[in-house]
Design a protein around this motif. Sequence first.
Motif, PDB file in Angstrom:
ATOM      1  N   LEU A   9       0.874  -1.180   0.000  1.00  0.00           N
ATOM      2  CA  LEU A   9       0.000   0.000   0.000  1.00  0.00           C
ATOM      3  C   LEU A   9       0.906   1.222   0.000  1.00  0.00           C
ATOM      4  O   LEU A   9       1.788   1.341   0.862  1.00  0.00           O
ATOM      5  CB  LEU A   9      -0.906   0.023   1.238  1.00  0.00           C
ATOM      6  CG  LEU A   9      -1.812  -1.195   1.428  1.00  0.00           C
ATOM      7  CD1 LEU A   9      -2.606  -1.052   2.714  1.00  0.00           C
ATOM      8  CD2 LEU A   9      -2.753  -1.358   0.250  1.00  0.00           C
ATOM      9  N   GLY A  10       0.709   2.115  -0.962  1.00  0.00           N
ATOM     10  CA  GLY A  10       1.640   3.226  -1.107  1.00  0.00           C
ATOM     11  C   GLY A  10       0.958   4.574  -1.260  1.00  0.00           C
ATOM     12  O   GLY A  10      -0.183   4.666  -1.690  1.00  0.00           O
ATOM     13  N   SER A  11       1.720   5.619  -0.885  1.00  0.00           N
ATOM     14  CA  SER A  11       1.295   7.007  -1.088  1.00  0.00           C
ATOM     15  C   SER A  11       2.414   7.725  -1.817  1.00  0.00           C
ATOM     16  O   SER A  11       3.599   7.529  -1.489  1.00  0.00           O
ATOM     17  CB  SER A  11       1.013   7.681   0.260  1.00  0.00           C
ATOM     18  OG  SER A  11       0.738   9.054   0.070  1.00  0.00           O
ATOM     19  N   TYR A  12       2.078   8.528  -2.813  1.00  0.00           N
ATOM     20  CA  TYR A  12       3.097   9.201  -3.618  1.00  0.00           C
ATOM     21  C   TYR A  12       2.714  10.672  -3.803  1.00  0.00           C
ATOM     22  O   TYR A  12       1.547  11.030  -3.927  1.00  0.00           O
ATOM     23  CB  TYR A  12       3.272   8.525  -4.975  1.00  0.00           C
ATOM     24  CG  TYR A  12       1.982   8.188  -5.670  1.00  0.00           C
ATOM     25  CD1 TYR A  12       1.349   9.116  -6.502  1.00  0.00           C
ATOM     26  CD2 TYR A  12       1.378   6.950  -5.491  1.00  0.00           C
ATOM     27  CE1 TYR A  12       0.157   8.804  -7.144  1.00  0.00           C
ATOM     28  CE2 TYR A  12       0.190   6.639  -6.120  1.00  0.00           C
ATOM     29  CZ  TYR A  12      -0.415   7.577  -6.951  1.00  0.00           C
ATOM     30  OH  TYR A  12      -1.598   7.280  -7.569  1.00  0.00           O
ATOM     31  N   ILE A  13       3.746  11.531  -3.757  1.00  0.00           N
ATOM     32  CA  ILE A  13       3.558  12.988  -3.874  1.00  0.00           C
ATOM     33  C   ILE A  13       4.617  13.529  -4.823  1.00  0.00           C
ATOM     34  O   ILE A  13       5.805  13.205  -4.705  1.00  0.00           O
ATOM     35  CB  ILE A  13       3.687  13.686  -2.507  1.00  0.00           C
ATOM     36  CG1 ILE A  13       2.575  13.244  -1.564  1.00  0.00           C
ATOM     37  CG2 ILE A  13       3.648  15.201  -2.659  1.00  0.00           C
ATOM     38  CD1 ILE A  13       2.677  13.852  -0.182  1.00  0.00           C
ATOM     39  N   TRP A  14       4.207  14.350  -5.755  1.00  0.00           N
ATOM     40  CA  TRP A  14       5.131  14.992  -6.702  1.00  0.00           C
ATOM     41  C   TRP A  14       5.516  16.371  -6.151  1.00  0.00           C
ATOM     42  O   TRP A  14       4.666  17.155  -5.747  1.00  0.00           O
ATOM     43  CB  TRP A  14       4.481  15.133  -8.065  1.00  0.00           C
ATOM     44  CG  TRP A  14       5.353  15.848  -9.074  1.00  0.00           C
ATOM     45  CD1 TRP A  14       5.176  17.069  -9.589  1.00  0.00           C
ATOM     46  CD2 TRP A  14       6.542  15.324  -9.678  1.00  0.00           C
ATOM     47  NE1 TRP A  14       6.162  17.369 -10.472  1.00  0.00           N
ATOM     48  CE2 TRP A  14       7.031  16.324 -10.561  1.00  0.00           C
ATOM     49  CE3 TRP A  14       7.244  14.135  -9.558  1.00  0.00           C
ATOM     50  CZ2 TRP A  14       8.186  16.146 -11.309  1.00  0.00           C
ATOM     51  CZ3 TRP A  14       8.399  13.963 -10.311  1.00  0.00           C
ATOM     52  CH2 TRP A  14       8.864  14.947 -11.169  1.00  0.00           C
ATOM     53  N   MET A  15       6.850  16.636  -6.116  1.00  0.00           N
ATOM     54  CA  MET A  15       7.366  17.918  -5.633  1.00  0.00           C
ATOM     55  C   MET A  15       7.891  18.694  -6.844  1.00  0.00           C
ATOM     56  O   MET A  15       9.043  18.479  -7.275  1.00  0.00           O
ATOM     57  CB  MET A  15       8.469  17.693  -4.588  1.00  0.00           C
ATOM     58  CG  MET A  15       7.949  16.990  -3.319  1.00  0.00           C
ATOM     59  SD  MET A  15       9.187  16.824  -2.011  1.00  0.00           S
ATOM     60  CE  MET A  15      10.263  15.583  -2.748  1.00  0.00           C
ATOM     61  N   PRO A  16       7.063  19.556  -7.453  1.00  0.00           N
ATOM     62  CA  PRO A  16       7.443  20.187  -8.722  1.00  0.00           C
ATOM     63  C   PRO A  16       8.647  21.120  -8.606  1.00  0.00           C
ATOM     64  O   PRO A  16       9.383  21.294  -9.569  1.00  0.00           O
ATOM     65  CB  PRO A  16       6.169  20.958  -9.113  1.00  0.00           C
ATOM     66  CG  PRO A  16       5.434  21.168  -7.834  1.00  0.00           C
ATOM     67  CD  PRO A  16       5.738  19.989  -6.993  1.00  0.00           C
ATOM     68  N   GLU A  17       8.856  21.748  -7.411  1.00  0.00           N
ATOM     69  CA  GLU A  17       9.972  22.698  -7.314  1.00  0.00           C
ATOM     70  C   GLU A  17      11.322  21.994  -7.429  1.00  0.00           C
ATOM     71  O   GLU A  17      12.324  22.604  -7.804  1.00  0.00           O
ATOM     72  CB  GLU A  17       9.885  23.472  -5.992  1.00  0.00           C
ATOM     73  CG  GLU A  17      10.038  22.629  -4.723  1.00  0.00           C
ATOM     74  CD  GLU A  17       8.748  21.959  -4.304  1.00  0.00           C
ATOM     75  OE1 GLU A  17       8.727  21.309  -3.247  1.00  0.00           O
ATOM     76  OE2 GLU A  17       7.740  22.103  -5.048  1.00  0.00           O
ATOM     77  N   LEU A  18      11.394  20.678  -7.084  1.00  0.00           N
ATOM     78  CA  LEU A  18      12.636  19.923  -7.195  1.00  0.00           C
ATOM     79  C   LEU A  18      12.613  18.935  -8.350  1.00  0.00           C
ATOM     80  O   LEU A  18      13.652  18.378  -8.712  1.00  0.00           O
ATOM     81  CB  LEU A  18      12.901  19.153  -5.885  1.00  0.00           C
ATOM     82  CG  LEU A  18      13.159  20.030  -4.642  1.00  0.00           C
ATOM     83  CD1 LEU A  18      13.269  19.155  -3.409  1.00  0.00           C
ATOM     84  CD2 LEU A  18      14.440  20.842  -4.821  1.00  0.00           C
ATOM     85  N   GLY A  19      11.417  18.664  -8.895  1.00  0.00           N
ATOM     86  CA  GLY A  19      11.296  17.650  -9.925  1.00  0.00           C
ATOM     87  C   GLY A  19      11.475  16.242  -9.380  1.00  0.00           C
ATOM     88  O   GLY A  19      11.980  15.355 -10.064  1.00  0.00           O
ATOM     89  N   TRP A  20      11.061  16.038  -8.083  1.00  0.00           N
ATOM     90  CA  TRP A  20      11.190  14.750  -7.409  1.00  0.00           C
ATOM     91  C   TRP A  20       9.825  14.164  -7.137  1.00  0.00           C
ATOM     92  O   TRP A  20       8.840  14.887  -6.977  1.00  0.00           O
ATOM     93  CB  TRP A  20      11.931  14.893  -6.078  1.00  0.00           C
ATOM     94  CG  TRP A  20      13.386  15.295  -6.224  1.00  0.00           C
ATOM     95  CD1 TRP A  20      14.111  15.403  -7.354  1.00  0.00           C
ATOM     96  CD2 TRP A  20      14.244  15.679  -5.144  1.00  0.00           C
ATOM     97  NE1 TRP A  20      15.384  15.800  -7.091  1.00  0.00           N
ATOM     98  CE2 TRP A  20      15.509  15.986  -5.716  1.00  0.00           C
ATOM     99  CE3 TRP A  20      14.107  15.760  -3.772  1.00  0.00           C
ATOM    100  CZ2 TRP A  20      16.592  16.391  -4.968  1.00  0.00           C
ATOM    101  CZ3 TRP A  20      15.188  16.143  -3.008  1.00  0.00           C
ATOM    102  CH2 TRP A  20      16.430  16.469  -3.595  1.00  0.00           C
ATOM    103  N   GLY A  21       9.806  12.842  -7.015  1.00  0.00           N
ATOM    104  CA  GLY A  21       8.615  12.157  -6.559  1.00  0.00           C
ATOM    105  C   GLY A  21       8.904  11.431  -5.249  1.00  0.00           C
ATOM    106  O   GLY A  21       9.838  10.639  -5.173  1.00  0.00           O
ATOM    107  N   LEU A  22       8.106  11.712  -4.196  1.00  0.00           N
ATOM    108  CA  LEU A  22       8.280  11.093  -2.877  1.00  0.00           C
ATOM    109  C   LEU A  22       7.326   9.905  -2.765  1.00  0.00           C
ATOM    110  O   LEU A  22       6.122  10.056  -3.008  1.00  0.00           O
ATOM    111  CB  LEU A  22       7.989  12.117  -1.778  1.00  0.00           C
ATOM    112  CG  LEU A  22       7.989  11.595  -0.340  1.00  0.00           C
ATOM    113  CD1 LEU A  22       9.371  11.112   0.039  1.00  0.00           C
ATOM    114  CD2 LEU A  22       7.507  12.672   0.619  1.00  0.00           C
ATOM    115  N   ILE A  23       7.829   8.735  -2.402  1.00  0.00           N
ATOM    116  CA  ILE A  23       7.029   7.505  -2.337  1.00  0.00           C
ATOM    117  C   ILE A  23       7.175   6.904  -0.932  1.00  0.00           C
ATOM    118  O   ILE A  23       8.296   6.739  -0.434  1.00  0.00           O
ATOM    119  CB  ILE A  23       7.465   6.484  -3.401  1.00  0.00           C
ATOM    120  CG1 ILE A  23       7.291   7.097  -4.809  1.00  0.00           C
ATOM    121  CG2 ILE A  23       6.660   5.200  -3.278  1.00  0.00           C
ATOM    122  CD1 ILE A  23       7.839   6.234  -5.916  1.00  0.00           C
TER     123      ILE A  23
END
Length: 784
Positions: free
Chosen positions: A257-271
């Motif tokens: 079970l996962g949650s993911y967030i896109w951080m546009p200011e860094l161009g990263w995806g946090l999982i």
Amino acid sequence: MRQLKRFFKGIRGRILLVVLLVSTLTGVLVGVSAYYIARSSVRDQVYENLSNIADDVELVISDVWLPTLEGQMQILAGVAERLTDIYGGSEGISKGLEETGGKIPGFERLSVFLPNGLMLASSDPDYEPDRMEELETIAPGETIVIPYRLMEGSGGQEKVMTVAAPILMGGEVVGVLAGDVPPERLSNTLESLVVGSSGEVYIVNGESQAITLPPKAGDEAGLEILGEPMETESTRMVTEGESGVAEYTNYVGEEVLGSYIWMPELGWGLIVEESADVAFSRLSTLRDSVIVIVLILAVAALIASIFISRRISRPLIALKTGAEKLGLGDLDYRIDLKGAEELESMVGSFNRMAAAIQSSHEMMEQKVTESTRELRTMNEMISSLGRNMRPSEILQKALQLCLDFTTFDLGWCYLVGDEGWRLLYRRGPAGLEGVMPEAIRPREGLLGRIIERGEAVYWIATQDAAAEELSHILPEGSFVALPLRSPTRVLGLICLASQEKRRMSGDSMETLNAMADEVGIALENARLYMELQEHIVELERANRELRSLDEMKSNFISAVTHELKQPLALIGGYAQTIHDYYDNLTYEEEMHCLRVIMERTRFLSSLVEDLLDISMLEMSRIRLRLEELDLVALVRKAAEEHIRGGEEQFPIVDFPEDFPALTVDAKRIEQVLSNLFANAVKFSAGRGEIRITGRVKGDRVQVRVEDQGAGIDPSQLERIFDRFYQVDATPRRQYAGVGLGLFICRQLIEAHNGRIWAENRPEGGSVFIFELPLDAGSGGESEK
């Protein structure tokens, strides 16, 4: 085996099989539903926890870790500026970098670049990077973060993130201080976070490459920082710029079970992920409990079905026997059987059915009796409504007939009026006066909504209707509302109520509906008849007004003829005298003749102007030339002209010193004042004083012209401003005039958005009052 087949073919076996099957299926469905509901609840809770952790991690990176690095870099850039200033060049920065030896918390090394992106010095002597074009655009006070990437370092290819800040001299960028951050620093920060008992946090870039490795990923996972892209649902969704939660297979093929967030200011995806097996481990106990409960239910259902089948079959056989008896014509046959409540209910239903068949003949006779009564009531209503009656008489008669027909104890009715429907009559026990609503408005309250729909309402019990408006009239009982409709509208409402619950048959409802329709048509006819009578009265009144207008016209023509004849005779007589006796007249006699001719000429000119004003006013083409005016000065001017006209009465002007200026047509207001002065002189017969006063009242000014004459008949105060109207219109009247002056005054004042009226003074005489707004605006056509 044959006995078993025979048993299941019988009613007992079938009942046993159905009850057992239904009970088992019910247990299975309940258990499965409970399991999946619990599983969904656990999953939602895990989703919420993972989302909260992801939000917290994003805040740690965006609001703590990264701002800390940027702040450190700005501080170090400030130190570099001081060193440059102290040593007078870049030697101070190079010396400072050598002394640090790259031992700056959070950074692997520090480097200084020229504004064009070429490196000037570094804390790592072996570090020789290519030109960094990203640093060329840095501005004073700005901090640049270059995400993790592969680049050539002192020991080969390195994976670093760069944080850069400008070095300023005199407000201009003379260099750029850059610090390289290895991914291990960020990994150490994320490894300290605890996600449940089996969760982990990691970051990917826009190409699905790992920036930090999952803490539990071993060598068998084959993961490498900035290596091959990770192909999972979470990496695919987050690199597309989306954020959310999902259940999917992770990088090693494990359900998570996962949650993911896109951080546009860094161009990263946090999982953030947690093992699905661990998350749902608590459900195994529930699954085992469900299986046990289903088995217990199946056994209980088997025992219950055996018992129920025996209880049901015996009364069914009795019902079969009873049906056969009824089929043979034995209508007196009844079943006497004791047992469960449901079975006794079935037996009771059979006995009631037999009783119903036996009493059908009596019910038919009663139906004929009721139909006869309904026809008699309808006939009586139609015959009574055929006579010409007033709407109130029709409603009174209809209400009584409806009460007689329904035998209800309470009734009241409403008749349409100008602002809704008003209560007209009530019939019922004493003590309910004032309880019924006195008036009804459309869409307001229960009765207003009934009238708006125009459909009859039948309630057996008022409490079932949720009608709070009826609770104080009838806490219990039945209620009927009959809108009285014509083909075009609702003209009234009849309300019937009973303190006992009474059920009405469909035929009785249809009869009441037909009665309501007949009453509605009768009310419409009565109203049309009354309107016709009113139109006749209105026509007679209009004829009287026309005769009055014709009389006023004749009086006007007579007055105009008289007013023209006298001055023309004087003008002609004095002109003839001058012509015939010119040589014999003295100078004073000639001046007297000319003065009379000029006065009468001015009178005729004034009369013609009044007639022209009347024509313009009737065509609504009066033009106002609005300007700011000192009304006090205009009043004094009119008074002086009145004095120069030879009048013996001297007007007294009484205005306060701070009387405000007005925006009006000066000529028209002067015309009003002149008419009022002339009127005051004419009707005071030259006696007493004429007083003109002015006052400010709010946003309006009030001017009063008072005389000490005989006053005005109170019955004539409203009519003296009518066109052509004169208090004394006889040919031998005492005062001259054609009845235009006051009418013109009213039209001109109203054109200024004001008003004018007359009153009698208590001490004698009359007063004419007009009010004007401080900014009169335009009542007709205007010029500015």
